[in-house]
Design an enzyme around this catalytic site. Structure first.
Site, mmCIF file in Angstrom:
data_model
loop_
_atom_site.group_PDB
_atom_site.id
_atom_site.type_symbol
_atom_site.label_atom_id
_atom_site.label_comp_id
_atom_site.label_asym_id
_atom_site.label_seq_id
_atom_site.Cartn_x
_atom_site.Cartn_y
_atom_site.Cartn_z
ATOM 1 N N THR A 62 -4.765 13.328 5.297
ATOM 2 C CA THR A 62 -3.344 13.523 5.620
ATOM 3 C C THR A 62 -3.150 14.841 6.379
ATOM 4 O O THR A 62 -2.468 14.886 7.403
ATOM 5 C CB THR A 62 -2.475 13.480 4.346
ATOM 6 O OG1 THR A 62 -2.825 12.311 3.609
ATOM 7 C CG2 THR A 62 -1.004 13.445 4.677
ATOM 8 N N LYS A 117 5.281 1.722 -3.209
ATOM 9 C CA LYS A 117 5.165 3.076 -3.770
ATOM 10 C C LYS A 117 5.392 2.987 -5.268
ATOM 11 O O LYS A 117 6.026 2.044 -5.746
ATOM 12 C CB LYS A 117 6.212 3.998 -3.132
ATOM 13 C CG LYS A 117 5.941 5.470 -3.273
ATOM 14 C CD LYS A 117 4.981 6.012 -2.228
ATOM 15 C CE LYS A 117 4.596 7.442 -2.512
ATOM 16 N NZ LYS A 117 3.837 8.047 -1.403
ATOM 17 N N LYS A 131 5.587 3.347 8.296
ATOM 18 C CA LYS A 131 4.408 4.204 8.472
ATOM 19 C C LYS A 131 3.133 3.354 8.520
ATOM 20 O O LYS A 131 2.292 3.514 9.395
ATOM 21 C CB LYS A 131 4.344 5.177 7.294
ATOM 22 C CG LYS A 131 3.178 6.132 7.332
ATOM 23 C CD LYS A 131 3.034 6.898 6.037
ATOM 24 C CE LYS A 131 4.334 7.539 5.633
ATOM 25 N NZ LYS A 131 4.161 8.557 4.602
ATOM 26 N N GLY A 178 -2.968 8.205 -4.250
ATOM 27 C CA GLY A 178 -2.360 9.416 -4.810
ATOM 28 C C GLY A 178 -1.102 9.832 -4.056
ATOM 29 O O GLY A 178 -0.752 9.267 -3.028
ATOM 30 N N ASP A 179 -0.408 10.791 -4.605
ATOM 31 C CA ASP A 179 0.749 11.444 -3.967
ATOM 32 C C ASP A 179 0.956 12.712 -4.794
ATOM 33 O O ASP A 179 0.013 13.162 -5.483
ATOM 34 C CB ASP A 179 1.983 10.522 -3.989
ATOM 35 C CG ASP A 179 3.140 11.051 -3.124
ATOM 36 O OD1 ASP A 179 3.086 10.895 -1.901
ATOM 37 O OD2 ASP A 179 4.091 11.649 -3.666
ATOM 38 N N LYS A 237 0.860 -1.182 0.000
ATOM 39 C CA LYS A 237 0.000 0.000 0.000
ATOM 40 C C LYS A 237 0.893 1.227 0.000
ATOM 41 O O LYS A 237 1.826 1.315 0.805
ATOM 42 C CB LYS A 237 -0.877 -0.020 1.271
ATOM 43 C CG LYS A 237 -1.829 1.128 1.385
ATOM 44 C CD LYS A 237 -3.165 0.792 0.763
ATOM 45 C CE LYS A 237 -3.990 2.012 0.429
ATOM 46 N NZ LYS A 237 -3.668 2.648 -0.875
ATOM 47 N N ASN A 247 -2.716 18.927 -1.812
ATOM 48 C CA ASN A 247 -3.703 18.243 -0.975
ATOM 49 C C ASN A 247 -3.356 18.321 0.516
ATOM 50 O O ASN A 247 -4.210 18.679 1.342
ATOM 51 C CB ASN A 247 -3.810 16.778 -1.434
ATOM 52 C CG ASN A 247 -4.670 15.946 -0.509
ATOM 53 O OD1 ASN A 247 -4.166 15.300 0.399
ATOM 54 N ND2 ASN A 247 -5.969 16.000 -0.696
HETATM 55 P P1 NDP Z 1 0.229 17.748 -4.340
HETATM 56 O O1 NDP Z 1 0.709 17.409 -5.694
HETATM 57 O O2 NDP Z 1 -1.220 17.897 -4.085
HETATM 58 O O3 NDP Z 1 0.952 19.083 -3.832
HETATM 59 C C1 NDP Z 1 2.335 19.172 -3.756
HETATM 60 C C2 NDP Z 1 2.704 20.565 -3.323
HETATM 61 O O4 NDP Z 1 4.100 20.622 -3.034
HETATM 62 C C3 NDP Z 1 2.459 21.595 -4.415
HETATM 63 O O5 NDP Z 1 2.178 22.833 -3.841
HETATM 64 C C4 NDP Z 1 3.813 21.608 -5.138
HETATM 65 O O6 NDP Z 1 4.053 22.799 -5.846
HETATM 66 C C5 NDP Z 1 4.769 21.478 -3.979
HETATM 67 N N1 NDP Z 1 5.996 20.832 -4.466
HETATM 68 C C6 NDP Z 1 6.100 19.628 -5.082
HETATM 69 N N2 NDP Z 1 7.373 19.370 -5.430
HETATM 70 C C7 NDP Z 1 8.074 20.449 -5.037
HETATM 71 C C8 NDP Z 1 9.454 20.801 -5.108
HETATM 72 N N3 NDP Z 1 10.355 19.986 -5.675
HETATM 73 N N4 NDP Z 1 9.814 21.978 -4.565
HETATM 74 C C9 NDP Z 1 8.893 22.804 -3.989
HETATM 75 N N5 NDP Z 1 7.589 22.525 -3.888
HETATM 76 C C10 NDP Z 1 7.186 21.381 -4.412
HETATM 77 O O7 NDP Z 1 0.860 16.619 -3.370
HETATM 78 P P2 NDP Z 1 0.436 16.223 -1.891
HETATM 79 O O8 NDP Z 1 -0.060 17.404 -1.142
HETATM 80 O O9 NDP Z 1 -0.393 15.007 -1.980
HETATM 81 O O10 NDP Z 1 1.851 15.761 -1.297
HETATM 82 C C11 NDP Z 1 2.731 16.639 -0.597
HETATM 83 C C12 NDP Z 1 3.693 15.833 0.246
HETATM 84 O O11 NDP Z 1 2.960 15.039 1.193
HETATM 85 C C13 NDP Z 1 4.573 14.830 -0.524
HETATM 86 O O12 NDP Z 1 5.827 14.718 0.110
HETATM 87 C C14 NDP Z 1 3.814 13.516 -0.351
HETATM 88 O O13 NDP Z 1 4.662 12.383 -0.490
HETATM 89 C C15 NDP Z 1 3.318 13.671 1.082
HETATM 90 N N6 NDP Z 1 2.185 12.825 1.448
HETATM 91 C C16 NDP Z 1 1.002 12.899 0.765
HETATM 92 C C17 NDP Z 1 -0.060 12.104 1.155
HETATM 93 C C18 NDP Z 1 -1.410 12.223 0.522
HETATM 94 O O14 NDP Z 1 -2.345 11.605 1.042
HETATM 95 N N7 NDP Z 1 -1.587 12.979 -0.531
HETATM 96 C C19 NDP Z 1 0.083 11.136 2.251
HETATM 97 C C20 NDP Z 1 1.339 11.208 2.951
HETATM 98 C C21 NDP Z 1 2.340 12.008 2.531
HETATM 99 P P3 NDP Z 1 3.955 22.807 -7.457
HETATM 100 O O15 NDP Z 1 2.503 22.788 -7.776
HETATM 101 O O16 NDP Z 1 4.638 24.049 -7.858
HETATM 102 O O17 NDP Z 1 4.686 21.574 -7.931
#
Ligand code: NDP
Length: 437
Positions: free
Chosen positions: A201, A118, A106, A157-158, A82, A232
């Protein structure tokens, strides 16, 4: 560690993730040498299976584009693999390996029966039309469908994979396999999704941070909060932090950050990010009194009590951590995966800042995905309040178990070690029970 580096050259993120866990496990293997003697640690750092594939698709100009797809099925000792799918140009095998490895611990911490995996692609959904994203997702799932299944491997998603992408992939899986099962989580509510998954999250992160603060007689009430990202996790962390009495003053994307001293207007952010898919800079059209600064790392120079990194790996380095400490930060909880470098973590811990590591603090997303799997298996759905309450209890337990493991192994208050140890023990005991396999 030397073996891991030699066998996985050029994958620094994976090395970093393994190093952190192995360091934490030193006192555990001293007490339980059979984990080394029986090869459990050697098995744990080697994925059960790595799947790597070509993803060809046709863009709107009729030109063929080719991306790379990955799924790493890391460990199934305690349940089906997962973990999410990430679509971002920076994706390569080392990123998926680090994320899959962290996911093992986790998922174990949630107390639910889910293994670690993943996947993702170096495809960039940014700037693509819906039709292009659909064609890519269908091609990606055409290959992935051979390797996943409701009792085998359940992606979610991620970064870059939200409701739109999950919808296209679920539709393609259903069509290819002629079966309607919970093969993906984060689905839309009309076709098997769970209420509160979208929020999970970010909400879970704040529930965890709240537990951490309360253990020291503090809370979100009246605190200034800085959150990086505006995807997200960041959006729903902002929603819950505000509901708990905090004032969120900054958000970012990969181009820059906004600062609004009056507190972020989340309705405007949702409109920009969830509806229009535009840049965070657009916030100024709603709130000209706010400021926008180019470059995302500067967000950590804003004075705050609570910092919630919710964008990406290694976004807080030692220098940013020192600035946060100098500005009086009281708590840092990680919404993103591995957002703090090892030096940054050390800086926070040395300064006595409360630090909630990603494996524990952001586990609410995958925990609620597991609740979505339960509802799919039962062919029932729970109310928002039921799911949210289960999520809240899971986050309380994760905090409790991580804090207790840290104390039991002589590292009181070190939640990094506590989360690694508590997550490891359940997986390792199961691996011992299976013999060499
Ligand atoms: P989204 O794609 O919804 O959002 C990602 C955000 O982070 C955007 O604002 C993006 O900006 C920014 N971002 C991405 N890459 C970079 C980078 N290299 N430098 C600066 N900013 C960056 O993703 P999520 O919110 O789902 O995920 C965010 C984090 O949380 C990740 O690390 C993910 O692995 C983790 N996570 C997510 C979960 C989930 O349920 N969604 C669960 C657990 C962890 P831009 O639009 O400019 O790229």
């Amino acid at each position: 560690m030397a073996k891991v580096i030699a066998r996985n050259p050029g994958e620094p993120e994976f090395h970093q993730a393994v190093m952190e866990v192995l360091e934490s496990l030193e006192p555990v293997v001293e007490k339980r040498p059979e984990f080394i003697e029986r090869g459990v640690i050697d098995e744990l750092v080697e994925p059960e299976r790595i799947i790597k594939f070509r993803v060809p698709w046709v863009d709107d100009n009729g030109k063929v584009q080719v991306n790379r797809g990955f799924r790493i099925q890391f460990n199934s000792a305690i349940g089906p693999y997962k973990g999410g799918l990430r679509f971002h140009p920076s994706v390569y095998e080392g990123i998926i390996k680090f994320l899959g490895f962290e996911q093992i611990f986790k998922n174990s911490l949630t107390g639910l029966p889910i293994g670690g995996g993943k996947g993702g692609s170096d495809f960039d959904p940014k700037g693509k039309s819906d039709a292009e994203v659909m064609r890519f997702c269908q091609s990606f799932m055409t290959e992935l469908s051979r390797h996943v299944g409701a009792d085998t491997d359940v992606p979610a998603g991620d970064i870059g994979v939200g409701a739109r992408e999950i919808g296209y992939m679920f539709g393609q899986y259903k069509r290819l396999r002629n079966e309607y099962t919970g093969v993906l989580t984060g689905k839309g509510l009309t076709y098997g999704g769970s209420l509160a998954r979208k929020e999970a999250t970010g909400y879970g992160l704040c529930y965890f941070a709240d537990e951490m603060l309360r253990a020291r007689g503090m809370s979100f009430e009246g605190k200034t909060v800085v959150i990086s990202g505006s995807g997200n996790v960041a959006i729903y962390a902002t929603e819950k932090a505000t509901a708990l009495g905090g004032k969120v003053v900054a958000l970012s994307d990969s181009n820059g950050y906004i600062y609004d001293a009056n507190g972020i207007d989340l309705a405007a952010v949702k409109q920009i990010k969830e509806v229009e898919r535009k840049r965070i800079k657009e916030y100024l059209t709603y709130h000209p009194e706010a400021t926008y600064t180019e470059g995302c790392s500067g967000i950590w120079s804003i004075k705050c009590d609570i910092a919630l990194p919710c964008a990406t790996q290694n976004e807080i380095n030692e220098e940013s951590a020192k600035t946060l400490v100098k500005n009086g930060v009281k708590a840092v909880a990680e919404g993103a995966n591995m957002p703090s470098t090892p030096e940054a973590i050390h800086t926070f811990q040395k300064a006595g800042v409360l630090f909630g590591p990603a494996k524990a603090a952001n586990a609410g997303g995958v925990a609620t995905s597991a609740l979505e799997m339960s509802q799919n298996s039962m062919r029932l759905s729970w109310t928002f309040e039921e799911v949210d309450e289960k999520l809240h209890n899971i986050m309380r337990n994760i905090y409790k178990n991580a804090a207790k493991a840290a104390e039991d192994y002589g590292m009181k208050d070190n939640l990094v070690a506590g989360a690694n140890i508590a997550g490891f023990l359940k997986v390792a005991e199961s691996m011992l029970a299976y013999g060499v396999c």
